[in-house]
Design an enzyme around this catalytic site. Structure first.
Site, PDB file in Angstrom:
ATOM      1  N   ASP A 161     127.544  53.369  20.277  1.00 52.26           N
ATOM      2  CA  ASP A 161     127.464  52.069  20.954  1.00 52.26           C
ATOM      3  C   ASP A 161     126.029  51.831  21.450  1.00 52.26           C
ATOM      4  OD1 ASP A 161     130.498  51.842  20.996  1.00 52.26           O
ATOM      5  OD2 ASP A 161     130.179  53.672  22.128  1.00 52.26           O
ATOM      6  N   HIS A 189     134.447  54.160  25.471  1.00 51.25           N
ATOM      7  CA  HIS A 189     134.134  53.827  24.066  1.00 51.25           C
ATOM      8  C   HIS A 189     135.302  52.979  23.545  1.00 51.25           C
ATOM      9  CE1 HIS A 189     132.863  54.046  19.951  1.00 51.25           C
ATOM     10  NE2 HIS A 189     133.954  54.688  19.585  1.00 51.25           N
TER      11      HIS A 189
HETATM   12  P1  NAD Z   1     139.103  60.961   8.638  1.00 50.65           P
HETATM   13  O1  NAD Z   1     140.555  60.631   8.592  1.00 50.65           O
HETATM   14  O2  NAD Z   1     138.244  60.647   7.470  1.00 50.65           O
HETATM   15  O3  NAD Z   1     138.925  62.519   8.928  1.00 50.65           O
HETATM   16  C1  NAD Z   1     139.598  63.150   9.967  1.00 50.65           C
HETATM   17  C2  NAD Z   1     139.847  64.578   9.549  1.00 50.65           C
HETATM   18  O4  NAD Z   1     140.431  65.245  10.666  1.00 50.65           O
HETATM   19  C3  NAD Z   1     140.833  64.721   8.372  1.00 50.65           C
HETATM   20  O5  NAD Z   1     140.285  65.551   7.369  1.00 50.65           O
HETATM   21  C4  NAD Z   1     142.055  65.352   9.019  1.00 50.65           C
HETATM   22  O6  NAD Z   1     142.791  66.196   8.148  1.00 50.65           O
HETATM   23  C5  NAD Z   1     141.397  66.134  10.150  1.00 50.65           C
HETATM   24  N1  NAD Z   1     142.318  66.550  11.204  1.00 50.65           N
HETATM   25  C6  NAD Z   1     143.415  65.931  11.670  1.00 50.65           C
HETATM   26  N2  NAD Z   1     144.001  66.654  12.628  1.00 50.65           N
HETATM   27  C7  NAD Z   1     143.237  67.765  12.793  1.00 50.65           C
HETATM   28  C8  NAD Z   1     143.314  68.911  13.633  1.00 50.65           C
HETATM   29  N3  NAD Z   1     144.329  69.059  14.501  1.00 50.65           N
HETATM   30  N4  NAD Z   1     142.361  69.848  13.531  1.00 50.65           N
HETATM   31  C9  NAD Z   1     141.341  69.716  12.654  1.00 50.65           C
HETATM   32  N5  NAD Z   1     141.231  68.670  11.812  1.00 50.65           N
HETATM   33  C10 NAD Z   1     142.160  67.703  11.889  1.00 50.65           C
HETATM   34  O7  NAD Z   1     138.555  60.290   9.988  1.00 50.65           O
HETATM   35  P2  NAD Z   1     137.034  60.028  10.399  1.00 50.65           P
HETATM   36  O8  NAD Z   1     136.632  58.691   9.892  1.00 50.65           O
HETATM   37  O9  NAD Z   1     136.208  61.210  10.072  1.00 50.65           O
HETATM   38  O10 NAD Z   1     137.211  59.852  11.983  1.00 50.65           O
HETATM   39  C11 NAD Z   1     137.590  60.923  12.797  1.00 50.65           C
HETATM   40  C12 NAD Z   1     137.768  60.473  14.237  1.00 50.65           C
HETATM   41  O11 NAD Z   1     136.531  60.034  14.798  1.00 50.65           O
HETATM   42  C13 NAD Z   1     138.740  59.309  14.433  1.00 50.65           C
HETATM   43  O12 NAD Z   1     139.524  59.533  15.602  1.00 50.65           O
HETATM   44  C14 NAD Z   1     137.810  58.131  14.648  1.00 50.65           C
HETATM   45  O13 NAD Z   1     138.442  57.071  15.329  1.00 50.65           O
HETATM   46  C15 NAD Z   1     136.733  58.792  15.479  1.00 50.65           C
HETATM   47  N6  NAD Z   1     135.441  58.088  15.569  1.00 50.65           N
HETATM   48  C16 NAD Z   1     134.818  58.084  16.782  1.00 50.65           C
HETATM   49  C17 NAD Z   1     133.577  57.473  16.925  1.00 50.65           C
HETATM   50  C18 NAD Z   1     132.884  57.449  18.251  1.00 50.65           C
HETATM   51  O14 NAD Z   1     131.846  56.777  18.344  1.00 50.65           O
HETATM   52  N7  NAD Z   1     133.342  58.106  19.290  1.00 50.65           N
HETATM   53  C19 NAD Z   1     132.971  56.876  15.816  1.00 50.65           C
HETATM   54  C20 NAD Z   1     133.625  56.908  14.585  1.00 50.65           C
HETATM   55  C21 NAD Z   1     134.876  57.499  14.481  1.00 50.65           C
HETATM   56  C1  LMR Z   2     133.517  53.097  16.046  1.00 60.00           C
HETATM   57  O1  LMR Z   2     133.121  52.689  17.128  1.00 60.00           O
HETATM   58  O2  LMR Z   2     133.044  52.686  14.965  1.00 60.00           O
HETATM   59  C2  LMR Z   2     134.593  54.162  15.990  1.00 60.00           C
HETATM   60  O3  LMR Z   2     135.071  54.456  17.280  1.00 60.00           O
HETATM   61  C3  LMR Z   2     135.698  53.830  15.057  1.00 60.00           C
HETATM   62  C4  LMR Z   2     136.583  52.737  15.603  1.00 60.00           C
HETATM   63  O4  LMR Z   2     137.794  52.937  15.656  1.00 60.00           O
HETATM   64  O5  LMR Z   2     136.054  51.686  15.976  1.00 60.00           O
END
Ligand code: NAD
Ligand code: LMR
Length: 335
Positions: A161, A189
């Protein structure tokens, strides 16, 4: 030259899309330093182990000088052992039309278990970054589940952000993003976060201007700018049909690199940290995003920033949402 001992770095969700954008940067030294060897622990769930094997092969094929070892696993006792740093990504991402807090039910139990695993297996000085959404509340739960690790060692990602806010101002002013400093993300967030530019400086034409003077459009800064940053994650999901990954990985690198090596002199960054004892009257026992400076691997909330009524109302609204999320999480976990 004598090289340092390798540090042990865990990435969870290692077969997922963020990890795919993240692992190369970590393994080549962008985060922990160009002379710091690394052992990478990669955790995912059992059905994803075949995919994870492919990621391991690619990391090996990069032939990187700092990457000493790559250990893929679905076992917490292997993944969390003797960690120096843990980047907790693994969890379910949201889809179009969802708020991040809609993921609480699916995700919070993961962070309770992984907090307990950190407590049991990791080094006590491990630095933990929670990325999986809803990131602030998951971070709170992970820290509460790891009573033997100092709460200050836990933080959650709001750097994405922060970077978004910086980039929006930079594009508006026609300057590189590096010419915009000290934006602040307050709070959650989520779409209640408050991107604040009252203390932001823009280097334009060789001198540092207050952001309001550089942009010269108060209506935009108090309206569309804020909502664009608040809703950027949803906009990416709508366009890509997947949540942000490249920009999330970049933000993770920025966040962890600053924890490891410190923030630049005179600059502050945003990250979600424990609110206890904060100087802005935010309720205790939340993981809330504040402006922080980091030195010797310790963060400190920047004190003494003037807060006007416009900001106060927005800072309190996002705190209220975090209190609700915390209470819902505790209900889910005790059900
Ligand atoms: P994705 O689905 O591509 O990958 C997630 C991975 O986590 C998968 O491979 C899944 O099998 C694995 N997983 C699920 N449960 C698990 C566990 N208990 N232990 C280990 N691995 C596990 O998702 P992504 O796009 O990589 O996003 C992951 C997370 O990050 C989501 O919750 C998303 O919302 C979050 N995210 C946060 C931010 C932020 O700014 N804070 C930004 C982007 C995404
Ligand atoms: C983001 O800010 O891009 C991530 O937290 C993914 C989402 O769910 O928005």
């Amino acid at each position: 030259m004598n090289m340092a001992e390798p540090i042990r770095v865990l990435v969870t969700g290692a077969a997922g899309q963020i990890a795919y954008s993240l692992l190369f940067s970590i393994a080549k030294g962008d985060v922990f330093g160009r002379d710091q060897p690394i052992s990478l622990l990669l955790l995912d769930i059992a059905p994803m182990l075949p995919v994870l094997e492919g990621v391991v092969m690619e990391l090996q094929d990069c032939a990187l000088p700092l990457l000493r070892e790559v250990i893929p696993t679905d076992k917490e006792e292997v993944a969390f052992k003797d960690l120096d740093a843990a980047i907790l990504v693994g969890s379910m991402p949201r889809r179009e039309g969802m708020e991040r807090k809609d993921l609480l039910k699916a995700n919070v139990a993961i962070f309770k278990c992984q907090g307990a695993a950190l407590d049991k297996y990791a080094k006590k000085n491990v630095k933990v970054l929670v990325v999986g959404n809803p990131a602030n509340t998951n971070c709170l739960i992970a820290a509460m589940s790891a009573p033997s690790i100092p709460k200050e060692n836990f933080s959650c990602l709001t750097r994405l952000d922060h970077n978004r806010a910086r980039a929006q101002v930079a594009m508006r002013c026609g300057v590189p993003a590096t010419h915009v400093k000290n934006v602040i993300i307050w709070g959650n967030h989520s779409s209640t976060q408050y991107p604040d530019v009252h203390h932001c400086k823009v280097n334009k034409g060789g001198s540092d201007l207050a952001c309001f003077d550089a942009v010269k459009d108060d209506e935009w800064l108090k309206g569309e700018f804020i909502s664009t940053v608040q809703l950027r994650g949803a906009a990416v999901i709508k366009a890509r049909k997947l949540s942000s990954a490249m920009s999330a990985a970049k933000a993770i690198c920025d966040h962890m690199r600053d924890i490891w090596s410190g923030t630049l002199e005179g600059e502050y960054i945003s990250m979600g940290v424990f609110s206890s004892g904060n100087p802005y009257g935010i309720p205790e026992n939340l993981v809330y995003s504040f402006p922080v400076q980091i030195k010797d691997k310790s963060w400190k909330i920047v004190d003494g920033l003037a807060i006007n009524d416009f900001s106060r109302q927005k800072m309190d609204a996002t705190a209220s949402e975090l209190i609700e999320e915390r209470d819902t999480a505790v209900d889910f976990l005790s059900a």
